[in-house]
Design a protein around this motif. Structure first.
Motif, PDB file in Angstrom:
ATOM      1  N   VAL A  45       9.502  -5.430  -5.488  1.00  0.00           N
ATOM      2  CA  VAL A  45      10.260  -4.202  -5.732  1.00  0.00           C
ATOM      3  C   VAL A  45      10.976  -4.269  -7.074  1.00  0.00           C
ATOM      4  CG1 VAL A  45      12.194  -2.842  -4.911  1.00  0.00           C
ATOM      5  CG2 VAL A  45      10.513  -3.651  -3.297  1.00  0.00           C
ATOM      6  N   CYS A  46      11.518  -5.449  -7.384  1.00  0.00           N
ATOM      7  CA  CYS A  46      12.219  -5.587  -8.656  1.00  0.00           C
ATOM      8  C   CYS A  46      11.255  -5.479  -9.828  1.00  0.00           C
ATOM      9  CB  CYS A  46      12.955  -6.928  -8.726  1.00  0.00           C
ATOM     10  SG  CYS A  46      14.389  -6.993  -7.657  1.00  0.00           S
ATOM     11  N   SER A  95      17.622 -11.270 -13.251  1.00  0.00           N
ATOM     12  CA  SER A  95      18.005 -12.491 -12.538  1.00  0.00           C
ATOM     13  C   SER A  95      16.786 -13.343 -12.233  1.00  0.00           C
ATOM     14  CB  SER A  95      18.724 -12.147 -11.238  1.00  0.00           C
ATOM     15  OG  SER A  95      20.033 -11.749 -11.510  1.00  0.00           O
ATOM     16  N   ILE A  96      15.749 -12.704 -11.700  1.00  0.00           N
ATOM     17  CA  ILE A  96      14.557 -13.458 -11.312  1.00  0.00           C
ATOM     18  C   ILE A  96      13.863 -14.017 -12.556  1.00  0.00           C
ATOM     19  CG2 ILE A  96      12.275 -13.274 -10.248  1.00  0.00           C
ATOM     20  CD1 ILE A  96      13.568 -11.181  -8.338  1.00  0.00           C
ATOM     21  N   ALA A  97      13.816 -13.191 -13.603  1.00  0.00           N
ATOM     22  CA  ALA A  97      13.195 -13.673 -14.843  1.00  0.00           C
ATOM     23  C   ALA A  97      13.953 -14.885 -15.360  1.00  0.00           C
ATOM     24  CB  ALA A  97      13.182 -12.569 -15.892  1.00  0.00           C
ATOM     25  N   VAL A  98      15.279 -14.802 -15.377  1.00  0.00           N
ATOM     26  CA  VAL A  98      16.070 -15.940 -15.848  1.00  0.00           C
ATOM     27  C   VAL A  98      15.774 -17.152 -14.976  1.00  0.00           C
ATOM     28  CG1 VAL A  98      18.401 -16.863 -16.078  1.00  0.00           C
ATOM     29  CG2 VAL A  98      17.914 -14.568 -16.865  1.00  0.00           C
ATOM     30  N   PRO A 222      16.332 -20.882  -7.368  1.00  0.00           N
ATOM     31  CA  PRO A 222      17.604 -20.329  -6.909  1.00  0.00           C
ATOM     32  C   PRO A 222      18.806 -20.970  -7.588  1.00  0.00           C
ATOM     33  CG  PRO A 222      16.608 -21.689  -5.202  1.00  0.00           C
ATOM     34  CD  PRO A 222      15.575 -21.502  -6.265  1.00  0.00           C
ATOM     35  N   THR A 223      18.698 -22.252  -7.928  1.00  0.00           N
ATOM     36  CA  THR A 223      19.818 -22.890  -8.624  1.00  0.00           C
ATOM     37  C   THR A 223      20.070 -22.219  -9.966  1.00  0.00           C
ATOM     38  OG1 THR A 223      19.041 -24.928  -7.620  1.00  0.00           O
ATOM     39  CG2 THR A 223      20.747 -25.128  -9.284  1.00  0.00           C
ATOM     40  N   VAL A 224      18.984 -21.945 -10.688  1.00  0.00           N
ATOM     41  CA  VAL A 224      19.144 -21.318 -11.996  1.00  0.00           C
ATOM     42  C   VAL A 224      19.670 -19.894 -11.836  1.00  0.00           C
ATOM     43  CG1 VAL A 224      17.972 -20.596 -14.101  1.00  0.00           C
ATOM     44  CG2 VAL A 224      17.341 -22.729 -13.006  1.00  0.00           C
ATOM     45  N   ILE A 225      19.138 -19.165 -10.854  1.00  0.00           N
ATOM     46  CA  ILE A 225      19.630 -17.804 -10.610  1.00  0.00           C
ATOM     47  C   ILE A 225      21.130 -17.846 -10.339  1.00  0.00           C
ATOM     48  CG2 ILE A 225      19.564 -15.874  -8.991  1.00  0.00           C
ATOM     49  CD1 ILE A 225      16.636 -16.270  -8.661  1.00  0.00           C
ATOM     50  N   SER A 244      22.500  -8.235 -14.726  1.00  0.00           N
ATOM     51  CA  SER A 244      21.822  -9.061 -13.735  1.00  0.00           C
ATOM     52  C   SER A 244      22.626  -8.931 -12.452  1.00  0.00           C
ATOM     53  CB  SER A 244      21.794 -10.510 -14.199  1.00  0.00           C
ATOM     54  OG  SER A 244      23.107 -11.018 -14.206  1.00  0.00           O
ATOM     55  N   TRP A 245      22.177  -9.550 -11.393  1.00  0.00           N
ATOM     56  CA  TRP A 245      22.973  -9.514 -10.174  1.00  0.00           C
ATOM     57  C   TRP A 245      24.365 -10.102 -10.427  1.00  0.00           C
ATOM     58  CZ3 TRP A 245      18.180 -11.491  -7.120  1.00  0.00           C
ATOM     59  CH2 TRP A 245      17.398 -10.383  -6.755  1.00  0.00           C
ATOM     60  N   GLY A 246      24.382 -11.135 -11.255  1.00  0.00           N
ATOM     61  CA  GLY A 246      25.668 -11.762 -11.574  1.00  0.00           C
ATOM     62  C   GLY A 246      26.638 -10.786 -12.207  1.00  0.00           C
TER      63      GLY A 246
END
Lengths: 295, 550, 305
Positions: A45-46, A95-98, A222-225, A244-246
């Motif tokens: 979806v993203c 976020s996912i790309a990062v 997930p750690t990087v996200i 980003s989500w952050g």
């Protein structure tokens, strides 16, 4: 911050059926299936946000302002009247790309470094691993913070910085495996047959450390996200108008006394992805790690 | 699976909780959050960022100033409402006919908190100290009108006894200026660098004289505790000459720089006052017209963009005028910001009763397009890509985006946004390494000159590269003019030149928005966004008195 | 053992020097300086300021001076808050951070170990599933999400706990839970996994067969074996705790040291940046050392060369 658990070192797999076995074992847990599905859906979806998102992520509607979730805006709108659902999707992209790029950076650096150290052995290995130990002892994230503050954080800087925080563990894992594989019979045989070091590495060693690289990689994303979100929360991550989500969580937390949905939904998305990634990572570990296969 | 069900159930419960919370916010109430007065006679407010200095001779920030106001008292104190200097340590004062000599008569009962009297020598010492280059005070410049002050600060003169400061006995303090400064009394009553500091204590403790336990002051309160990045705790000064006036027993000034935390603390009833700028702008927008805690006042401060007139095409006056006339200021203040700011094409903030700015370049898109065409860019053709710089902040970004859109729509030109962190931004502006840059200016003292002196060629704050000798002359002339009406007229003519030549794009006069609990009384409205903390009091029967004047 | 400690400490001296040098020079490369302010400062006054703090000297001289004062453990005055020395600021802020960290750690252990034990005992039962569900959610909810949510619920809606500040017991609750949650969750998971393994061991079966009470079996025999990985987890956890405290201190306006990492860099407060980085490096080195020592006491099999 997630801490990496001591990973077990798998034996070299003994044939092609390992993957089939792994797949079967993994999907035998329904929870893992569910999490894979959640993860798949969110990522899809993203990625497809430009086609799926009902609104543009920066389309401002000042007259509207912040509104709670409604039929027109599933997650409500933010203080500038932007559709939160759309922003969550586009934010997820970043976020996912990062997460993925950061992990790739860490994998490339870590695998190369670890493989060289493990393959070279002796003095070189000793020296290289001492260096890793040294870096471990540094307050690494603080150096990243200082770098990001001093040299304004661009998204590229972020990728590199986050990747570089993560590569140390990867290097250790790969080095350990290469060290033990180096003397395995099939490697010795290849060497005797005259295969050179790079060929030996790519054809014989790499495929055999791939399992742990994949497992560790899945757990690194997930750690990087999370770390990106952490930096964004401190105002050091992705800079607007990108979000980003952050950054969405950080912005939402600023006005949570008034508009709680603005912190709630991005948090939910982030938590769902982290949750799924961790779960799938654990599942993968169980599946790909033949040592646990007795259970 | 049980796990999944559980997960779903937890998620559902959370959704319900959030829905409940958000509807809780909609509940109608006249005031925001809890309105219970503190049990003790203590006033708690958020002072914002941790003050850099407690030493009034060195400080410059607003949070620093609020602490200084409580701990020290100058010759005069400002009446925040009327903006007139009122007696402080000085009971009365005289100004000589030529406007060069000021004589202050100090009251006999003014005392330091250690019991020693406040004398004229204290002022000679304190002012000399600020000017001393070894002190390296950032705010030495306001004292430069004093005879030999500038030379002493710039190490061209070593003997401080040649400064125009003299103690005649213990209670008479004489100040000689090199040129008349009509607003000198404003400066001396408003700016912290004019406050007295205790010589003996400073000589004893050096840099650490302001630590609690060391510090001695002469203001209405004394410092009890200071925890860095947490709070200042102050108590009523029993040796203050006018202690009857002070009704609060204790004051706690928190140093919370996080805006949303500050708003949360206020909502939970842990703060009685959040000064302007101490909570998120979104709260201002949301609370306007909804809650009576929010007090909106015009504020002597202007938001504007500077242009680097040394770079083409901004070296062309027509281009600058076109840009200025293509800004719909009312759309920015009323639709975008919604914080009560007052749109204006002038540099001097609205709110002076005796000064009226010239009209300036008001919104006129047709005229703007014509001017741009006359400058050689018909319909924006061939207009180079310029950058608008601002320091990273959501608020500045919104304004920059709005300007970008207006110029695109009205002039068909495309400017790019460039946000950088604060130190980099300041350096770029100082070194003229920018095209257009966001700027804000708060008056140092309540006089139009506080704005207009900015753009004199020699002023270090003039970051535009703009130099105009006619303007310089008018502003200098005004600062020497004794007749108030004539002085305002000279300033007005100066501002007209500035606005017509347009090195800057004024956008609005700020409004100050503060949160004040209904039981706090004594907050007289002020365009300086400053309040007399020593005159505040807690009204426990506020509910019965609802509707009365605060 | 002593030799091991001495050797570890000896290695850390050049490490510290390297950190000090790198930070010092990286910082000076950054644009802007500590005395930039919105108000333009006349060049003469700027010169007075630079001279007062020795910033007018060549960089190498400044570096030499800094190292010399470092020998005396003097971190210099803060450039942002010149009335205070960096030592003073650390002395004031660190105890607060330490309190917060310890409180979070104690909370994590108090919740995590019993949680893990109970979960292991009721393996695959409802309690186990519930615990593991909470654990998985806990891992996925970072402190900067947990903090605001707790404030929203307990401070702004129920008015149970104050939304910020540090000092009284009531003020400590929310920050402690926010910071400690993730560790509680990890410890639960670790304890559970180890307990499951230990409970299979022969010596436990023997103990049970001998009729030792279940509680005694758990506490005396099983738990002591199961705690080893928890201890080794604490080493890196302390480093993470520091990182986490940055966020928690920000959310709850706690006057600890964490905030200075970001703030002092933003303010170009050179001495403060150096001070915090060096201080935390020392802290990390000592924490890791302490964990290794504890580990040795708990597990005699570990050898130190």
């Amino acid at each position: 911050m997630a801490t990496v658990q001591n990973l077990t070192i798998p034996e070299p797999p003994s044939g092609a059926s390992v993957w089939a076995l792994a797949r079967r074992r993994m999907f035998s847990s329904r929870m893992t299936v569910v999490c894979t599905a959640i993860l798949g859906i969110i990522v899809l979806v993203c990625v497809l946000a430009p086609w799926i998102a009902p609104y543009s992520y920066q389309q401002i509607d000042l007259k509207l302002g912040a509104t709670p979730p409604s039929r027109a805006h599933w997650m409500g709108t933010d203080t500038l009247g932007r559709d939160l659902f759309s922003r969550c999707l586009y934010g997820g992209q970043i976020s996912i790309a990062v997460g993925i790029v950061g992990t790739l950076v860490s994998l490339i650096v870590g695998v190369l470094y670890g493989a060289i150290a493990g393959y070279a052995g002796g003095r070189t290995d000793e020296l290289m691993m001492r260096f890793v130990d040294f870096l471990y002892s540094l307050p690494f994230l603080f150096l990243v913070i200082i770098l990001l503050v001093f040299f304004s954080s661009s998204i590229l800087m972020l990728f590199v910085a986050l990747g570089l925080v993560q590569w140390l563990t990867m290097a250790r894992i790969v080095r350990g495996q290469v060290l033990s594989l180096k003397n395995a019979e099939f490697v010795q045989a290849a060497r005797l047959a005259g295969t050179r070091a790079p060929g030996l590495f790519f054809r014989h060693l790499l495929p055999n450390v791939l399992n742990s690289v994949i497992v560790y990689g899945t757990l690194t994303v997930p750690t990087v996200i999370l770390q990106e979100a952490f930096l964004s929360f401190l105002g050091l991550g992705v800079q607007p108008p990108r979000s980003s989500w952050g950054t969405l969580i950080s912005d939402g937390a600023n006005v949570m006394g008034l508009f709680p949905w603005l912190v709630f939904f991005p948090s939910l998305m982030l938590a769902a992805v982290l949750f799924s990634f961790n779960f799938v990572g654990d599942g993968l570990r169980d599946a790909l790690d033949p040592r646990l296969n007795v259970q | 699976m049980r796990n999944r069900e559980l997960f779903v159930r937890v998620a559902l419960a959370l959704v319900v909780a959030v829905a409940g919370l958000s509807s809780g916010c909609e509940r109608h109430s006249e005031y925001f959050g809890r309105v219970e007065p503190p049990k003790e006679n203590v006033f708690r407010f958020n002072n914002g960022a941790e003050p850099q200095y407690v030493d009034p001779g060195l400080m410059s920030g607003q949070p620093d100033g609020r602490i200084a106001q409580m701990l020290f008292e100058g010759l005069m104190v400002m009446d925040w409402k009327t903006l007139q200097p009122m007696p402080g340590v000085a009971e009365r004062w005289e100004v000589s006919a030529d406007g060069l000599t000021y004589t202050f008569h100090l009251r006999g009962n003014a005392m330091w908190s250690d019991g020693t009297p406040v004398t004229a020598n204290d002022f000679v010492y304190s002012w000399t100290r600020v000017l001393d280059p070894k002190t390296a005070s950032v705010y030495a410049a306001p004292l430069f009108p004093i005879v030999n002050a500038e030379e002493f600060n710039q190490r061209k003169l070593d003997d401080p006894s040649r400064l125009g400061l003299r103690a005649i006995g213990d209670h008479t303090f004489e100040v000689r200026l090199r040129r008349p400064v009509p607003y000198f009394l404003f400066l001396a009553s408003f700016m912290y660098c004019f406050m007295p500091v205790p010589q003996a204590v400073i000589e004893k403790y050096g840099m650490h004289w302001t630590d609690p336990g060391n510090i001695v002051g002469n203001g209405p309160f004394v410092l009890v505790e200071h925890r860095i990045n947490s709070k200042f705790e102050l108590a009523r000064n029993p040796r203050y000459w006018d202690k009857q006036r002070v009704r609060l027993e204790r004051v706690i000034a928190y140093s919370i720089d996080d805006h949303s935390t500050s708003a949360n603390m206020y909502k939970a009833g842990a703060l009685d006052w959040v000064p302007s700028g101490g909570f998120p702008d979104d709260y201002v927008r949301y609370m306007r017209g909804r809650f009576r805690d929010l007090r909106t006042m015009p504020f002597l401060a202007t938001y504007f963009y500077s242009m680097n007139v040394t770079r083409p095409p901004l070296n062309n006056k027509l281009v600058r005028q076109a840009l200025a006339m293509a800004i719909d200021r009312r759309a920015i203040t009323d639709d975008l910001l919604r914080k009560g700011d007052i749109p204006g094409a002038q540099l001097v903030a609205a709110g002076f009763s005796d000064y009226h700015s010239p009209p300036g370049l008001e919104y006129n898109p047709q005229k703007a397009a014509e001017l741009l065409a006359k400058a050689g860019y018909p319909n924006g053709q061939g207009f180079p890509s310029l950058e608008m710089s601002f320091n990273t902040s959501e608020g500045h970004r919104k304004i920059a985006e709005a300007l970008q859109q207006m110029w695109a729509k009205n002039l068909n030109i495309r400017l790019t946004l460039h946000n950088v962190d604060w130190p980099t931004f300041l350096r770029n502006r100082r070194t003229l390494n920018y095209d257009l840059a966001r700027e804000g200016w708060i008056a140092d003292y309540p006089d139009p000159n506080a704005f207009l002196e900015l753009f004199q060629s020699i002023n270090p704050n003039n970051d535009t590269g703009w130099k105009n000798s006619a303007y310089d002359r008018l502003i200098t002339q005004a600062s020497e003019e004794q007749d108030p009406a004539m002085r305002m007229e000279l300033l007005r003519r100066g501002e007209a030149i500035l606005l017509d030549d347009a090195p800057i794009l004024p956008i609005y006069t700020y409004a100050s928005n503060s949160l004040i609990k209904p039981y706090m009384k004594g907050f007289t409205p002020s365009v300086l966004d400053a309040y007399p903390i020593d005159r505040l009091w807690i009204d426990r029967e506020w509910r019965e008195r609802e509707g009365d004047e605060p | 053992m002593i030799a091991f400690i001495v050797r570890r400490l000896a290695i850390s001296v050049p490490v510290m020097l390297l950190i000090a040098t790198t930070t010092f020079f990286i910082m000076r490369l950054a644009p802007g300086g500590p005395f930039m302010s919105e108000r333009g400062i006349p060049p003469e006054i700027q010169a007075n300021l630079q001279a007062k703090y020795g910033l007018d000297q060549p960089l190498i001289v400044q570096y030499g001076r800094y190292l010399r004062s470092l020998m005396r453990f003097d971190l210099g005055p803060s450039y942002k808050y010149p009335e205070r020395t960096v030592n003073q600021i650390i002395r004031e802020g660190f105890p607060v951070s330490l309190q917060l960290g310890l409180a979070a750690l104690i909370f994590a252990l108090l919740v995590g170990i019993p949680g893990g034990v109970i979960s292991a005992m009721k393996h695959r039962g409802f309690v186990d599933h519930l615990t593991m569900g909470v654990v998985l959610i806990g891992i996925s909810v970072p402190s900067f999400v947990m903090g605001p949510l707790l404030v929203l619920l307990f401070s702004l809606t129920l008015y149970w706990f104050p939304p910020a500040m540090w000092g009284s017991l009531r003020q400590m609750v929310l920050p402690t839970v926010t910071l400690g949650m993730i560790y509680a969750v990890y410890i639960t998971r670790l304890t559970r996994a180890e307990m499951l393994e230990v409970l299979q061991q022969d010596y436990i079966r023997t103990a049970r067969a001998k009729g030792v009470g279940e509680f005694r079996v758990l506490c005396k025999h099983a738990l002591s074996g199961a705690l080893l990985p928890v201890v080794s987890f604490l080493g890196p956890a302390i480093a993470d705790l520091v990182t986490g405290s940055i966020v928690v201190e920000k959310i709850f306006a706690i006057p600890g040291l964490g905030r200075y990492f970001v703030d002092s860099a933003f303010n170009r407060d050179y001495t403060m940046v150096m001070g915090t980085v060096l201080f935390y490096s020392v802290l990390l080195i000592l924490a890791n050392l302490a964990v290794d020592i504890v580990y040795k006491f708990m597990d005699p099999r570990v050898e130190y060369k």
